[in-house]
Design a protein around this motif. Structure first.
Motif, PDB file in Angstrom:
ATOM      1  N   ILE A 199      42.055  45.794  -0.307  1.00 40.69           N
ATOM      2  CA  ILE A 199      41.076  46.486   0.549  1.00 40.69           C
ATOM      3  C   ILE A 199      39.794  45.675   0.645  1.00 40.69           C
ATOM      4  CG2 ILE A 199      39.619  48.551   0.719  1.00 40.69           C
ATOM      5  CD1 ILE A 199      41.907  50.129  -0.519  1.00 40.69           C
ATOM      6  N   SER A 200      39.362  45.132  -0.490  1.00 42.92           N
ATOM      7  CA  SER A 200      38.141  44.326  -0.490  1.00 42.92           C
ATOM      8  C   SER A 200      38.291  43.093   0.393  1.00 42.92           C
ATOM      9  CB  SER A 200      37.798  43.916  -1.925  1.00 42.92           C
ATOM     10  OG  SER A 200      36.658  43.087  -1.953  1.00 42.92           O
ATOM     11  N   LYS A 201      39.463  42.436   0.338  1.00 44.92           N
ATOM     12  CA  LYS A 201      39.686  41.258   1.178  1.00 44.92           C
ATOM     13  C   LYS A 201      39.677  41.636   2.656  1.00 44.92           C
ATOM     14  CE  LYS A 201      42.432  38.778  -2.279  1.00 44.92           C
ATOM     15  NZ  LYS A 201      43.775  38.230  -2.615  1.00 44.92           N
ATOM     16  N   ASN A 202      40.281  42.777   2.990  1.00 44.16           N
ATOM     17  CA  ASN A 202      40.302  43.203   4.390  1.00 44.16           C
ATOM     18  C   ASN A 202      38.917  43.571   4.895  1.00 44.16           C
ATOM     19  OD1 ASN A 202      43.074  42.835   4.653  1.00 44.16           O
ATOM     20  ND2 ASN A 202      43.533  44.907   3.920  1.00 44.16           N
ATOM     21  N   GLN A 203      38.111  44.175   4.050  1.00 41.41           N
ATOM     22  CA  GLN A 203      36.754  44.546   4.461  1.00 41.41           C
ATOM     23  C   GLN A 203      35.922  43.321   4.792  1.00 41.41           C
ATOM     24  OE1 GLN A 203      35.327  47.016   1.235  1.00 41.41           O
ATOM     25  NE2 GLN A 203      35.759  48.889   2.363  1.00 41.41           N
ATOM     26  N   LYS A 204      36.159  42.230   4.053  1.00 45.85           N
ATOM     27  CA  LYS A 204      35.397  41.015   4.333  1.00 45.85           C
ATOM     28  C   LYS A 204      35.726  40.439   5.703  1.00 45.85           C
ATOM     29  CE  LYS A 204      34.926  39.711  -0.524  1.00 45.85           C
ATOM     30  NZ  LYS A 204      35.264  38.703  -1.582  1.00 45.85           N
ATOM     31  N   LYS A 205      36.885  40.795   6.276  1.00 40.90           N
ATOM     32  CA  LYS A 205      37.286  40.309   7.596  1.00 40.90           C
ATOM     33  C   LYS A 205      36.731  41.169   8.731  1.00 40.90           C
ATOM     34  CE  LYS A 205      41.651  38.475   5.786  1.00 40.90           C
ATOM     35  NZ  LYS A 205      43.136  38.547   5.894  1.00 40.90           N
ATOM     36  N   TRP A 206      36.185  42.342   8.413  1.00 43.67           N
ATOM     37  CA  TRP A 206      35.688  43.231   9.449  1.00 43.67           C
ATOM     38  C   TRP A 206      34.451  42.624  10.120  1.00 43.67           C
ATOM     39  CZ3 TRP A 206      35.973  48.515   6.437  1.00 43.67           C
ATOM     40  CH2 TRP A 206      37.311  48.849   6.262  1.00 43.67           C
ATOM     41  N   SER A 207      34.352  42.774  11.462  1.00 45.50           N
ATOM     42  CA  SER A 207      33.197  42.287  12.231  1.00 45.50           C
ATOM     43  C   SER A 207      33.060  43.127  13.484  1.00 45.50           C
ATOM     44  CB  SER A 207      33.381  40.802  12.583  1.00 45.50           C
ATOM     45  OG  SER A 207      34.485  40.651  13.462  1.00 45.50           O
ATOM     46  N   GLU A 208      32.045  42.795  14.309  1.00 49.65           N
ATOM     47  CA  GLU A 208      31.831  43.522  15.558  1.00 49.65           C
ATOM     48  C   GLU A 208      32.538  42.864  16.733  1.00 49.65           C
ATOM     49  OE1 GLU A 208      27.694  43.994  16.201  1.00 49.65           O
ATOM     50  OE2 GLU A 208      27.385  45.279  14.444  1.00 49.65           O
ATOM     51  N   SER A 209      33.361  41.882  16.474  1.00 54.17           N
ATOM     52  CA  SER A 209      34.121  41.227  17.532  1.00 54.17           C
ATOM     53  C   SER A 209      35.208  42.175  18.032  1.00 54.17           C
ATOM     54  CB  SER A 209      34.747  39.934  17.001  1.00 54.17           C
ATOM     55  OG  SER A 209      35.687  40.243  16.000  1.00 54.17           O
ATOM     56  N   PRO A 210      35.817  41.862  19.192  1.00 55.34           N
ATOM     57  CA  PRO A 210      36.889  42.727  19.708  1.00 55.34           C
ATOM     58  C   PRO A 210      38.045  42.889  18.740  1.00 55.34           C
ATOM     59  CG  PRO A 210      36.107  41.229  21.401  1.00 55.34           C
ATOM     60  CD  PRO A 210      35.435  40.800  20.141  1.00 55.34           C
ATOM     61  N   GLN A 211      38.273  41.853  17.855  1.00 54.77           N
ATOM     62  CA  GLN A 211      39.349  41.954  16.891  1.00 54.77           C
ATOM     63  C   GLN A 211      38.918  42.676  15.604  1.00 54.77           C
ATOM     64  OE1 GLN A 211      38.479  39.028  18.382  1.00 54.77           O
ATOM     65  NE2 GLN A 211      40.140  39.085  19.897  1.00 54.77           N
ATOM     66  N   GLY A 212      37.625  42.982  15.510  1.00 51.75           N
ATOM     67  CA  GLY A 212      37.131  43.614  14.301  1.00 51.75           C
ATOM     68  C   GLY A 212      37.279  45.122  14.341  1.00 51.75           C
ATOM     69  N   ILE A 213      36.690  45.764  13.379  1.00 50.04           N
ATOM     70  CA  ILE A 213      36.767  47.216  13.285  1.00 50.04           C
ATOM     71  C   ILE A 213      35.723  47.844  14.203  1.00 50.04           C
ATOM     72  CG2 ILE A 213      35.149  47.340  11.340  1.00 50.04           C
ATOM     73  CD1 ILE A 213      36.825  49.654  10.276  1.00 50.04           C
ATOM     74  N   LYS A 214      36.055  48.947  14.805  1.00 45.57           N
ATOM     75  CA  LYS A 214      35.150  49.699  15.662  1.00 45.57           C
ATOM     76  C   LYS A 214      34.965  51.087  15.094  1.00 45.57           C
ATOM     77  CE  LYS A 214      36.507  47.204  19.835  1.00 45.57           C
ATOM     78  NZ  LYS A 214      37.052  47.299  21.211  1.00 45.57           N
ATOM     79  N   VAL A 215      33.713  51.528  15.092  1.00 44.29           N
ATOM     80  CA  VAL A 215      33.390  52.840  14.547  1.00 44.29           C
ATOM     81  C   VAL A 215      32.820  53.702  15.666  1.00 44.29           C
ATOM     82  CG1 VAL A 215      32.039  54.106  12.844  1.00 44.29           C
ATOM     83  CG2 VAL A 215      32.926  51.832  12.293  1.00 44.29           C
ATOM     84  N   TYR A 216      33.342  54.896  15.843  1.00 43.79           N
ATOM     85  CA  TYR A 216      32.887  55.835  16.870  1.00 43.79           C
ATOM     86  C   TYR A 216      32.325  57.069  16.191  1.00 43.79           C
ATOM     87  CZ  TYR A 216      35.853  52.960  19.885  1.00 43.79           C
ATOM     88  OH  TYR A 216      36.427  51.913  20.531  1.00 43.79           O
ATOM     89  N   SER A 217      31.276  57.628  16.834  1.00 40.78           N
ATOM     90  CA  SER A 217      30.719  58.891  16.365  1.00 40.78           C
ATOM     91  C   SER A 217      30.594  59.833  17.553  1.00 40.78           C
ATOM     92  CB  SER A 217      29.345  58.664  15.710  1.00 40.78           C
ATOM     93  OG  SER A 217      28.423  58.146  16.653  1.00 40.78           O
TER      94      SER A 217
END
Length: 253
Positions: A199-217
């Motif tokens: 999980i820690s390794k995957n979190q380091k790959k998260w970014s705001e790029s189109p391939q990264g994670i997106k958060v909606y509220s």
């Protein structure tokens, strides 16, 4: 010797003959001596027995206070199929200068169809009570299919106890029960730690790029009302379009 002299000697013997009282006194004295001697003998035996009991108690207490270092196989926390060689001190005092020797030399599978020696320390200088040293012995699921490796190892653990007294414990490592054993996968603390690392390794790959994670509220009530209103408008528009199409249809004329 004349008759007169012999008669005088007989009278002297008769005059000095012990009386009954003298005989009783002598007997009483002899009995007193015998009783005293018997009492002395019994007392000496009791003292000897008490001394032996004290020595035995002292020896037992010392034995209880000695370290008791043994070697054995134990399942690893990684999984039940991983076998560790463990050297543990079960005694009440520290064991020092601990050495291990086995015949034949301990070996294990190397994961590539070969084998390698199990590296043992030349000496473990100190093990406190309940302290242990361990290392990987082998993977049981791989070992079970190997016919070229020994199934039984015999060894000895030598170490120093109280006042550097030499101590030892015999070891028999028997791998035959592992050949027929089934090893279910049991997830434990080690697996949880590995999952957290992933999980820690995957979190380091998260970014705001189109391939990264997106958060909606979202504001639930406002969003729902907006959706309902949009649906109502869309429905009204569709009804109006259908009405217009009906008026312009030549068949209607």
């Amino acid at each position: 010797m004349t008759d007169e002299q012999f008669a005088e000697l007989l009278r002297a013997i008769q005059d000095n003959q012990p009386s009954f009282t003298d005989w009783m006194g002598a007997v009483a004295g002899a009995l007193t001596f015998l009783i005293a001697a018997a009492a002395l003998w019994i007392a000496w035996g009791q003292l000897k027995e008490a001394s032996s009991a004290r020595e035995q108690t002292k020896k037992l207490e010392r034995e209880k206070s000695q370290p008791y270092v043994v070697a054995f196989l134990e399942e690893s926390a990684i999984g039940s199929h991983i076998i560790d060689l463990v050297v543990r001190n079960y005694g009440q005092t520290a064991g020092r200068n601990i050495r291990l020797s086995f015949a034949p030399t301990l070996n294990r599978t190397d994961g590539n169809g070969g084998q390698e020696d199990v590296i043992l320390p030349e000496v473990i200088s100190f093990l406190a009570p309940s302290q242990e040293w361990r290392t990987l012995f082998d993977v049981a699921t791989e070992r079970a299919h190997r016919e070229d490796l020994p199934l039984v190892y015999k060894g000895v653990v030598t170490y120093e106890g109280l006042d550097a007294d030499p101590q030892k414990s015999d070891v028999v490592i028997d791998l035959r029960p592992f050949k027929a054993r089934i090893f279910p996968e049991i997830l434990g603390v080690h697996h949880a730690a590995v999952a957290l690392q992933d999980i820690s390794k995957n979190q380091k790959k998260w970014s705001e790029s189109p391939q990264g994670i997106k958060v909606y509220s979202r504001d639930g009530d406002a969003k729902d009302a907006k959706v309902v209103e949009q649906a109502r408008r869309w429905k009204a528009r569709r009804e109006a379009e259908r009405a217009a199409e009906a008026q312009n249809d030549p068949k209607e004329g």
